[in-house]
Design an enzyme around this catalytic site. Structure first.
Site, PDB file in Angstrom:
ATOM      1  N   ARG A   5     -54.684  -1.896  51.218  1.00 26.31           N
ATOM      2  CA  ARG A   5     -54.570  -3.265  51.763  1.00 26.31           C
ATOM      3  C   ARG A   5     -53.346  -3.483  52.638  1.00 26.31           C
ATOM      4  O   ARG A   5     -53.407  -4.197  53.618  1.00 26.31           O
ATOM      5  CB  ARG A   5     -54.539  -4.285  50.615  1.00 26.31           C
ATOM      6  CG  ARG A   5     -55.891  -4.493  49.989  1.00 26.31           C
ATOM      7  CD  ARG A   5     -55.789  -5.586  48.942  1.00 26.31           C
ATOM      8  NE  ARG A   5     -56.979  -5.613  48.122  1.00 26.31           N
ATOM      9  CZ  ARG A   5     -56.997  -5.940  46.844  1.00 26.31           C
ATOM     10  NH1 ARG A   5     -55.878  -6.264  46.238  1.00 26.31           N
ATOM     11  NH2 ARG A   5     -58.134  -5.939  46.182  1.00 26.31           N
ATOM     12  N   CYS A  22     -58.689 -11.011  45.096  1.00 27.80           N
ATOM     13  CA  CYS A  22     -59.552 -12.177  44.874  1.00 27.80           C
ATOM     14  C   CYS A  22     -58.829 -13.515  45.063  1.00 27.80           C
ATOM     15  O   CYS A  22     -59.347 -14.435  45.711  1.00 27.80           O
ATOM     16  CB  CYS A  22     -60.164 -12.114  43.474  1.00 27.80           C
ATOM     17  SG  CYS A  22     -58.974 -11.649  42.209  1.00 27.80           S
ATOM     18  N   HIS A  45     -61.709 -18.373  39.725  1.00 29.04           N
ATOM     19  CA  HIS A  45     -60.256 -18.576  39.728  1.00 29.04           C
ATOM     20  C   HIS A  45     -59.961 -19.971  40.285  1.00 29.04           C
ATOM     21  O   HIS A  45     -60.592 -20.410  41.260  1.00 29.04           O
ATOM     22  CB  HIS A  45     -59.559 -17.571  40.650  1.00 29.04           C
ATOM     23  CG  HIS A  45     -59.565 -16.156  40.146  1.00 29.04           C
ATOM     24  ND1 HIS A  45     -59.920 -15.796  38.862  1.00 29.04           N
ATOM     25  CD2 HIS A  45     -59.222 -14.986  40.774  1.00 29.04           C
ATOM     26  CE1 HIS A  45     -59.805 -14.486  38.724  1.00 29.04           C
ATOM     27  NE2 HIS A  45     -59.391 -13.972  39.870  1.00 29.04           N
ATOM     28  N   VAL A 104     -68.297  -5.897  39.821  1.00 20.06           N
ATOM     29  CA  VAL A 104     -68.338  -6.235  41.249  1.00 20.06           C
ATOM     30  C   VAL A 104     -69.470  -5.472  41.941  1.00 20.06           C
ATOM     31  O   VAL A 104     -70.206  -6.027  42.757  1.00 20.06           O
ATOM     32  CB  VAL A 104     -66.971  -5.940  41.923  1.00 20.06           C
ATOM     33  CG1 VAL A 104     -67.050  -6.134  43.429  1.00 20.06           C
ATOM     34  CG2 VAL A 104     -65.892  -6.840  41.330  1.00 20.06           C
TER      35      VAL A 104
HETATM   36  P1  A2P Z   1     -69.047   3.924  35.154  1.00 19.12           P
HETATM   37  O1  A2P Z   1     -70.133   2.914  34.890  1.00 19.12           O
HETATM   38  O2  A2P Z   1     -69.595   5.302  35.153  1.00 19.12           O
HETATM   39  O3  A2P Z   1     -67.835   3.750  34.305  1.00 19.12           O
HETATM   40  P2  A2P Z   1     -65.586  -2.237  36.272  1.00 19.12           P
HETATM   41  O4  A2P Z   1     -64.502  -2.595  37.243  1.00 19.12           O
HETATM   42  O5  A2P Z   1     -66.543  -3.359  36.026  1.00 19.12           O
HETATM   43  O6  A2P Z   1     -65.050  -1.629  35.030  1.00 19.12           O
HETATM   44  O7  A2P Z   1     -66.482  -1.074  37.025  1.00 19.12           O
HETATM   45  C1  A2P Z   1     -65.909   0.085  37.528  1.00 19.12           C
HETATM   46  C2  A2P Z   1     -66.967   0.866  38.302  1.00 19.12           C
HETATM   47  O8  A2P Z   1     -66.331   2.014  38.859  1.00 19.12           O
HETATM   48  C3  A2P Z   1     -68.100   1.408  37.440  1.00 19.12           C
HETATM   49  O9  A2P Z   1     -69.270   1.503  38.218  1.00 19.12           O
HETATM   50  C4  A2P Z   1     -67.579   2.775  37.046  1.00 19.12           C
HETATM   51  O10 A2P Z   1     -68.600   3.700  36.701  1.00 19.12           O
HETATM   52  C5  A2P Z   1     -66.970   3.194  38.360  1.00 19.12           C
HETATM   53  N1  A2P Z   1     -65.963   4.244  38.184  1.00 19.12           N
HETATM   54  C6  A2P Z   1     -64.873   4.227  37.383  1.00 19.12           C
HETATM   55  N2  A2P Z   1     -64.182   5.393  37.506  1.00 19.12           N
HETATM   56  C7  A2P Z   1     -64.837   6.159  38.405  1.00 19.12           C
HETATM   57  C8  A2P Z   1     -64.655   7.454  38.962  1.00 19.12           C
HETATM   58  N3  A2P Z   1     -63.616   8.204  38.612  1.00 19.12           N
HETATM   59  N4  A2P Z   1     -65.569   7.908  39.848  1.00 19.12           N
HETATM   60  C9  A2P Z   1     -66.627   7.136  40.208  1.00 19.12           C
HETATM   61  N5  A2P Z   1     -66.857   5.897  39.726  1.00 19.12           N
HETATM   62  C10 A2P Z   1     -65.987   5.415  38.829  1.00 19.12           C
END
Ligand code: A2P
Length: 330
Positions: free
Chosen positions: A101, A130, A237, A15
C-alpha cells in the site's frame, strides 16, 4: 462483450467469499474462474453462477495460466510471495493486503476518489485499509470544495475486520467463554488496540489511516491523527471524523456536497433519530454519513459520523470496483 479470466486468492476467506458474491451481483464478465487457498481448503468447492468451482492450492504455478485479473485476499505474506509472480505473467493484481500500500510505485485506489491513479499501474494495484476506504469516500468531495487542514479519526471497528477469529472471540465472549484471539475479552468491551503497537505508541491501524489518507489525496501536508478501537459489533465500521477546513463553509451546502458525491448516502435527521447504524448499513455498498454538525471549537470545523460495511465497501466491493476500472482502461 469481452470476458475475462479471473483468479481469487484466498477464495475461502471472509473477504474472498464476499468478492465472489459481489462479482456475481455486479455481473462481472467472467470466462474462467480460478479459486486458490492454502492446502487446508484445497479440494473443496464453491458455487459461482450456479456452477461448482473447485478450490486449488496456491502454488508458484497457479499463475502460469491465461489469467487477466487476480484478486489477492490471503494476507500480506501470501501477497509478498505471489503477487510479483502473477504480475510478471501479465496478470493485473488487485491486492487487499497491506503489503504494497505505501509503495510509491503502486497505486492505492478508492475508485470514487482517485480512479485516475489506476492508469499508472505496473501490474499491482492496492486496495486500502477498510477504515481508510470509507473515510476517503467522504473526505474527497469535502477536500475538493473546502480544502482540509486537519483530521481527527476515532473509529469503532467491527470484529469481522479480524476475520473468523474476531467473530469467534465475540461469540465465545457472549457465552462467557474466554477469548482466544484478542488480547482481552471483546464481548461487552472496547479495545483501543487494532493491529500491533509501534514504538511511538500508535497502532499500525492508526498509522495506516494517517499515511494512506495522505497518499490517496496526494497531500503530505495534511495534519491527521487517529485512535482506532475494536468494538463488539459483528459487521460495519463506524467512524467519528472531525475535520478542520482552510475555507469557510455553509452547513446546508456542505450536506448537499455530500449528497451529490458518488458512493455516499446521507442519513441525517436527528429529530427522527435518523443516523447511520452498523446493523442497518451491513450488506450495503455505499458509505453512510450522519450527525453532520459544525465544530464550534475552531473556525471552520465539522463533525461527521461515517458508517460502511467493512467487508463489502471496506474490502471486497472496493476491489471489484477497481477491477471494473481496470477493464474499462484495457
Ligand atoms: P484456507 O481456507 O485454506 O485457510 P480469512 O482472512 O477469512 O481468514 O481468509 C484467509 C484466506 O486466505 C483463506 O482463503 C485462506 O485459505 C487463504 N490463505 C491463508 N494462508 C494462505 C497461504 N499461505 N496460501 C494461500 N492461501 C492462503
Amino acid at each position: 462483450m469481452k470476458k475475462y479470466n479471473v483468479a481469487v486468492v484466498g477464495a475461502t476467506g471472509m473477504v474472498g467469499r464476499t468478492m465472489l458474491k459481489i462479482l456475481q451481483e455486479r455481473d462481472f464478465s467472467i470466462d474462467k474462474l480460478y479459486l486458490y487457498s492454502s492446502s487446508r481448503s484445497a479440494g473443496t468447492s464453491i458455487e459461482f453462477n450456479n456452477k461448482k468451482v473447485t478450490v486449488e492450492e496456491l502454488t508458484e504455478n497457479s499463475f502460469s495460466k491465461e489469467i487477466d485479473i487476480a484478486f489477492f485476499s490471503a494476507g500480506s505474506s501470501t501477497s509478498l510471495k505471489y503477487a510479483q509472480i502473477a504480475s510478471a505473467n501479465g496478470i493485473v493484481v488487485i491486492d487487499n493486503s497491506s503489503a504494497f500500500r505505501m509503495d510509491k510505485d503502486i497505486p492505492l485506489v478508492v475508485p470514487e476518489v482517485n480512479a485516475h491513479d489506476i492508469t499508472n499501474h505496473k501490474g499491482i494495484i492496492s486496495n486500502p485499509n477498510c477504515s481508510t476506504i470509507q473515510a476517503l469516500v467522504v473526505l474527497k468531495p469535502l477536500h475538493d470544495k473546502y480544502k482540509i487542514k486537519r483530521i481527527v479519526f476515532s473509529t469503532y471497528q467491527a470484529v469481522s475486520g479480524s476475520g473468523v477469529n474476531g467473530i469467534q472471540d465475540l461469540e465465545r465472549g457472549l457465552l462467557g467463554e474466554p477469548n482466544t484471539f484478542y488480547p482481552h475479552q471483546i464481548a461487552n468491551n472496547c479495545l483501543p488496540h487494532i493491529d500491533s503497537f509501534e514504538e511511538n505508541g500508535y497502532t499500525k491501524e492508526e498509522l495506516k489511516m494517517i499515511n494512506e489518507t495522505k497518499k490517496i489525496l496526494h497531500d503530505d501536508d495534511l495534519r491527521i491523527t487517529a485512535t482506532t478501537v475494536r468494538v463488539p459489533v459483528y459487521y460495519s465500521h463506524s467512524e467519528s471524523i472531525n475535520i478542520e477546513f482552510e475555507n469557510e463553509f455553509e452547513i446546508n451546502e456542505l450536506k448537499k456536497v455530500l449528497e451529490e458525491a458518488p458512493g455516499i448516502i446521507v442519513l441525517d435527521n436527528p429529530k427522527e433519530n435518523l443516523y447511520p447504524l452498523p446493523t442497518e448499513v451491513a450488506g450495503k455498498d455505499e458509505v453512510f454519513v450522519g450527525r453532520i454538525r459544525k465544530d464550534y471549537s475552531v473556525d471552520c470545523g465539522i463533525n461527521l459520523w461515517v458508517v460502511a460495511d467493512n467487508i463489502r465497501k471496506g474490502a471486497a466491493t472496493n476491489a471489484v470496483q477497481i477491477a471494473e476500472e481496470v477493464i474499462r482502461n484495457l
